[in-house]
Scaffold this active site. Structure first.
Site, PDB file in Angstrom:
ATOM      1  N   PHE A 153       0.880  -1.170   0.000  1.00 38.13           N
ATOM      2  CA  PHE A 153       0.000   0.000   0.000  1.00 38.13           C
ATOM      3  C   PHE A 153       0.921   1.224   0.000  1.00 38.13           C
ATOM      4  CE2 PHE A 153      -2.737   3.132   2.061  1.00 38.13           C
ATOM      5  CZ  PHE A 153      -3.974   2.842   1.541  1.00 38.13           C
TER       6      PHE A 153
ATOM      7  N   ASP B  24       2.497  -5.105   8.709  1.00 34.72           N
ATOM      8  CA  ASP B  24       1.308  -4.270   8.560  1.00 34.72           C
ATOM      9  C   ASP B  24       0.106  -5.206   8.434  1.00 34.72           C
ATOM     10  OD1 ASP B  24      -0.847  -2.812   7.522  1.00 34.72           O
ATOM     11  OD2 ASP B  24       0.489  -1.323   6.614  1.00 34.72           O
TER      12      ASP B  24
ATOM     13  N   TYR C 107     -10.374   0.649  11.089  1.00 29.26           N
ATOM     14  CA  TYR C 107     -11.626   1.015  10.388  1.00 29.26           C
ATOM     15  C   TYR C 107     -11.982   0.051   9.257  1.00 29.26           C
ATOM     16  CZ  TYR C 107      -8.148   3.495   7.497  1.00 29.26           C
ATOM     17  OH  TYR C 107      -7.046   3.819   6.745  1.00 29.26           O
ATOM     18  N   LYS C 108     -11.165  -0.973   9.055  1.00 25.59           N
ATOM     19  CA  LYS C 108     -11.492  -1.979   8.038  1.00 25.59           C
ATOM     20  C   LYS C 108     -12.241  -3.131   8.726  1.00 25.59           C
ATOM     21  CE  LYS C 108      -7.792  -0.250   5.150  1.00 25.59           C
ATOM     22  NZ  LYS C 108      -6.358  -0.285   4.861  1.00 25.59           N
TER      23      LYS C 108
ATOM     24  N   ARG D 193     -12.490  -5.003  -6.429  1.00 27.79           N
ATOM     25  CA  ARG D 193     -12.214  -5.622  -5.125  1.00 27.79           C
ATOM     26  C   ARG D 193     -13.524  -5.904  -4.400  1.00 27.79           C
ATOM     27  NH1 ARG D 193      -8.348  -2.943  -0.812  1.00 27.79           N
ATOM     28  NH2 ARG D 193     -10.195  -1.659  -0.682  1.00 27.79           N
TER      29      ARG D 193
HETATM   30  C1  LIG Z   1      -5.620   0.889   4.722  1.00 27.51           C
HETATM   31  C2  LIG Z   1      -4.138   0.782   4.802  1.00 27.51           C
HETATM   32  C3  LIG Z   1      -3.379   1.810   5.357  1.00 27.51           C
HETATM   33  C4  LIG Z   1      -4.050   3.076   5.788  1.00 27.51           C
HETATM   34  O1  LIG Z   1      -3.197   3.967   6.424  1.00 27.51           O
HETATM   35  P1  LIG Z   1      -3.830   5.249   7.144  1.00 27.51           P
HETATM   36  O2  LIG Z   1      -2.690   5.916   7.741  1.00 27.51           O
HETATM   37  O3  LIG Z   1      -4.841   4.717   8.131  1.00 27.51           O
HETATM   38  O4  LIG Z   1      -4.540   6.043   6.106  1.00 27.51           O
HETATM   39  C5  LIG Z   1      -2.003   1.615   5.470  1.00 27.51           C
HETATM   40  N1  LIG Z   1      -1.420   0.473   5.058  1.00 27.51           N
HETATM   41  C6  LIG Z   1      -2.131  -0.535   4.491  1.00 27.51           C
HETATM   42  C7  LIG Z   1      -1.459  -1.782   4.055  1.00 27.51           C
HETATM   43  C8  LIG Z   1      -3.516  -0.398   4.344  1.00 27.51           C
HETATM   44  O5  LIG Z   1      -4.214  -1.372   3.784  1.00 27.51           O
END
Ligand SMILES: *Cc1c(COP(=O)(O)O)cnc(C)c1O
Length: 408
Positions: free
Chosen positions: A132, A201, A226-227, A375
């Site tokens: 990400f 992560d 939040y997921k 997705r």
């Molecule tokens: C959703 C997600 C994030 C989100 O990061 P924020 O700082 O909360 O915006 C980071 N890393 C991964 C792998 C994600 O899927």
């Protein structure tokens, strides 16, 4: 009628998590089939009432007293301990606060400092090249700040690049785009064999599948709430620092909330013991207490039960897609093997942006990831098998429609 409709009914009838759906708010204009819980989890029904209480009574009436009497000050550790069992961690190792991006920074720089304190010659940070984007950006900055070289490599090539110079490795447990689950136990062992530290992560695995942080000896981890944890938009993230590393964890963001004596207001910094050391500044209480209320849906639920249902849902979705969608129209990017699959299915198709727009118009909500990926996230606490069958059926209808229009 396809035989998949009665099959869905049978699977729903035998679903031990089916009753959990009633603990979520799933109505609204496009309430039909929500397959985007891997981006923003649905609203747990307990949250609005709790927020009302936090705002009107705790803030409105008790005001400053809530920091102590209302448990606001200790919320980051308390809620961390509520998340801990969901990621296989004993109490005292998880703290909640800040965004995932900020926690990636804390964990990665902390990992480099841990490695350097034992061996100053370690000067490389290895990062998952498919990550990400935020993780890659932060890793780039962490590398510049610590004088390290950044090595972006695909996860499968990570073991091959580890060595005496590796300080820290940042990996994703589940790929946000393809839904591929990476092998946390063996990659963690490989990083340790090289004498380096690993940061995982868990954004797409926390709340979706067993992680086993303690069991596999993970050093540091971060994740989103939040997921799959349904904490609400912008809910604070979490940071895990393994118990035996906490005394040596040297946070690059040592705020007053992580001080051993925060109200001593001393000019010199002395880090607190335990997971508290991962805190920075004043916690975002409204979001944090919404998350705490959201976590109540996990009462009486095991992550193993969630994982079994998740695999059954994604298997069934793939079966329905195979049955309904003409061969060759979409390509599945998500591995078939259970051991390599997270809780989502990613399908590649040429006009994915347009296809997803039409799906959403018909009440099947997934999302589109650039450039050509559809997705679909499967959240076992509130998605059922009839939803899955309907999503695949509507997908086939939309694909046929798009094709017919292109042929006009
Ligand atoms: C959703 C997600 C994030 C989100 O990061 P924020 O700082 O909360 O915006 C980071 N890393 C991964 C792998 C994600 O899927």
């Amino acid at each position: 009628m396809s035989e998949l409709t009665p099959k869905a009914e049978k699977l729903d009838g035998a679903d031990e998590l089916a009753a959990k759906r009633a603990e979520f708010v799933l109505d609204g204009p496009d309430g039909a089939v929500y397959l985007d819980g891997n981006s923003l989890g649905a609203l747990p029904a307990a949250v609005p009432g709790r927020i009302e209480d936090v705002v009107r009574r705790q803030w409105g009436e008790l005001r400053i007293r809530s920091w102590t009497e209302g448990g606001w000050w200790t919320a980051p550790e308390r809620i961390g301990d509520r998340i801990a069992p969901l990621v296989g961690a004993a109490p005292g190792q998880v703290v909640v606060g800040d965004s995932t991006s900020v926690n990636v920074f804390k964990a990665l720089v902390g990992a480099v400092r841990l490695a350097r304190s034992a061996d100053a010659g370690r000067d490389e940070i290895v990062v998952d090249a498919t990550t990400f984007p935020t993780d890659g950006y932060i890793a780039g900055s962490a590398a510049r700040m610590t004088g390290c070289t950044l090595r972006p490599v695909p996860p499968s090539e990570v073991p091959g690049v580890l060595g005496d110079r590796t300080a820290a490795v940042l990996l994703n447990h589940v790929d946000y785009r393809t839904g591929r689950l990476h092998d946390l136990p063996s990659l963690t062992a490989a990083v340790h064999a090289a004498g380096a530290y690993v940061v995982w992560d868990l954004c797409h695995s926390a709340g979706a599948l067993p992680v086993g942080l303690d069991e596999h000896g993970v050093d540091l981890a971060v994740g989103c709430t939040y997921k799959y944890l349904n904490g609400g938009p912008g809910a604070p993230a979490f940071l895990y620092v393994r118990a035996d590393l906490q005394d040596r964890f040297d946070s690059p963001l040592p705020g007053w909330n992580s001080h051993a004596e925060p109200f001593g207001m001393r000019p010199d910094y002395e880090p607190a013991a335990g997971a508290v050391r991962g805190r920075v500044g004043t916690p975002d209480i409204l979001s944090m207490l919404a998350l705490e209320a959201a976590l109540e849906v996990w009462d009486g639920v095991t992550v193993d039960a969630v994982r079994s249902k998740s695999l059954a849902l994604t298997d069934f979705f793939l079966e329905c897609v195979e049955e309904y969608v003409p061969k060759g129209r979409v390509a599945c990017l998500t591995p078939r093997a259970h051991g390599e699959r997270g809780s989502q299915v990613a399908l590649r198709c040429p006009d994915a942006g347009d296809v997803m727009k039409r799906l959403i118009e018909r009440g099947v909500v997934g999302d589109f990831r650039h450039p050509d990926v559809l997705r679909f996230g499967f959240t076992p606490l509130y998605v059922g098998f009839a939803d899955v069958e309907r999503a695949a059926r509507v997908l086939a209808e939309v694909l046929a429609e798009v094709l017919a229009e292109a042929g006009d």
